[in-house]
Motif scaffolding. Structure first.
Motif, PDB file in Angstrom:
ATOM      1  N   MET A   1       3.438   9.202  -3.897  1.00 44.17           N
ATOM      2  CA  MET A   1       4.238  10.320  -4.412  1.00 44.17           C
ATOM      3  C   MET A   1       5.560   9.822  -4.978  1.00 44.17           C
ATOM      4  O   MET A   1       6.506   9.574  -4.262  1.00 44.17           O
ATOM      5  N   GLY A   2       5.596   9.619  -6.254  1.00 45.78           N
ATOM      6  CA  GLY A   2       6.854   9.295  -6.893  1.00 45.78           C
ATOM      7  C   GLY A   2       7.206   7.824  -6.740  1.00 45.78           C
ATOM      8  O   GLY A   2       6.699   7.106  -5.893  1.00 45.78           O
ATOM      9  N   HIS A   3       8.068   7.350  -7.631  1.00 42.16           N
ATOM     10  CA  HIS A   3       8.501   5.962  -7.611  1.00 42.16           C
ATOM     11  C   HIS A   3      10.014   5.927  -7.706  1.00 42.16           C
ATOM     12  O   HIS A   3      10.662   6.883  -8.077  1.00 42.16           O
ATOM     13  N   GLY A   4      10.581   4.755  -7.423  1.00 39.35           N
ATOM     14  CA  GLY A   4      12.019   4.620  -7.505  1.00 39.35           C
ATOM     15  C   GLY A   4      12.702   5.140  -6.254  1.00 39.35           C
ATOM     16  O   GLY A   4      12.093   5.369  -5.218  1.00 39.35           O
ATOM     17  N   SER A  76       1.301  10.687   2.352  1.00 41.41           N
ATOM     18  CA  SER A  76       1.171   9.330   1.845  1.00 41.41           C
ATOM     19  C   SER A  76       2.377   8.510   2.274  1.00 41.41           C
ATOM     20  O   SER A  76       3.408   9.058   2.677  1.00 41.41           O
ATOM     21  N   ARG A  77       2.250   7.212   2.178  1.00 41.01           N
ATOM     22  CA  ARG A  77       3.332   6.330   2.597  1.00 41.01           C
ATOM     23  C   ARG A  77       4.515   6.456   1.634  1.00 41.01           C
ATOM     24  O   ARG A  77       4.345   6.558   0.424  1.00 41.01           O
ATOM     25  N   ALA A 199       7.384   1.402   7.311  1.00 38.44           N
ATOM     26  CA  ALA A 199       7.348   0.161   8.067  1.00 38.44           C
ATOM     27  C   ALA A 199       6.131   0.129   8.974  1.00 38.44           C
ATOM     28  O   ALA A 199       5.539  -0.913   9.193  1.00 38.44           O
ATOM     29  N   ARG A 200       5.763   1.304   9.460  1.00 44.03           N
ATOM     30  CA  ARG A 200       4.535   1.436  10.246  1.00 44.03           C
ATOM     31  C   ARG A 200       4.051   2.841  10.033  1.00 44.03           C
ATOM     32  O   ARG A 200       4.417   3.769  10.746  1.00 44.03           O
ATOM     33  N   ALA A 201       3.234   3.049   9.064  1.00 44.55           N
ATOM     34  CA  ALA A 201       2.904   4.394   8.626  1.00 44.55           C
ATOM     35  C   ALA A 201       1.935   5.089   9.555  1.00 44.55           C
ATOM     36  O   ALA A 201       1.838   6.299   9.555  1.00 44.55           O
ATOM     37  N   GLY A 202       1.168   4.388  10.310  1.00 49.67           N
ATOM     38  CA  GLY A 202       0.244   5.031  11.239  1.00 49.67           C
ATOM     39  C   GLY A 202      -0.918   5.698  10.566  1.00 49.67           C
ATOM     40  O   GLY A 202      -1.540   6.569  11.147  1.00 49.67           O
ATOM     41  N   ARG A 203      -1.216   5.298   9.329  1.00 52.62           N
ATOM     42  CA  ARG A 203      -2.345   5.895   8.633  1.00 52.62           C
ATOM     43  C   ARG A 203      -3.629   5.190   9.021  1.00 52.62           C
ATOM     44  O   ARG A 203      -3.645   3.988   9.192  1.00 52.62           O
TER      45      ARG A 203
END
Length: 203
Positions: A1-4, A76-77, A199-203
């Protein structure tokens, strides 16, 4: 979702934001209502207020849970560079945006005591308890998935963390930000600094 680089607010903190601001004014309004006999009398008012308290707490706790769960499931991450908004900043922004609404709600609760003593104040307090309950529910999800839920600040500001304008949530590890799972005060990195998301997304 999105950048920058973009700013994120904790979902649970946004949910918790109304709780304190409704709880204490609600109890104060109910206390004032005890001093007012009202048209129906204190006994009827207290009974009605207790019922409204329970109903508001239950409704506030479960309202839109399906929407929150769906957004969390599809989260999402977070991007490589995000600004994690400080918990107190999120609370301050919410309070500033809703201060007139909160004042009107308090005045309405006090005014309603002249008809139904304490009922309006207990309704406010019950709504606050419901928001706390929903934040705790989100906290359980975050602990189970070892991830924190975040929302873009501009999306949440338009109608809340589960508004139709919110396209989705983002995930980071549990060490990100300055609030524990569920949005309670905690330690961690200070907001306002770009951090690597997930850092730890848990997905």
């Amino acid at each position: 979702m999105g950048h920058g680089v973009y700013a994120l607010a904790r979902v649970a903190v946004v949910v918790r934001a109304p709780a304190v601001l409704l709880w204490w004014p609600g109890l104060l309004a109910a206390g004032i209502g005890v001093l007012v006999p009202g048209l129906t009398g204190r006994t009827v008012g207290l009974s009605a207020g207790a019922a409204l308290f329970v109903i508001a707490a239950c409704v506030g706790c479960v309202a839109r849970r399906g929407r929150y769960a769906a957004l969390a499931r599809d989260a999402s991450r977070a991007g490589k560079a995000v600004i994690l908004q400080d918990r107190l900043v999120t609370l301050r922004i919410w309070r500033r945006a809703h201060r007139w609404w909160l004042l009107l709600a308090f005045l309405a609760a006090v005014g309603s005591s002249f008809v139904l003593p304490t009922a309006g104040g207990l309704l406010m307090a019950g709504s606050a308890l419901g928001q706390w309950g929903k934040a705790l529910w989100l906290g359980r999800w975050e602990r189970e998935h070892e991830a924190l839920l975040w929302v873009r600040t501009e999306a949440a500001g338009r109608g809340g963390a589960a508004a139709k304008e919110v396209p989705g949530y983002l995930l980071t590890g549990t060490a990100a930000g300055d609030a524990r799972p569920g949005g309670a005060r905690g330690g961690g990195a200070r907001a306002g600094r770009p951090r690597a998301g997930g850092a730890r997304a848990g997905r």
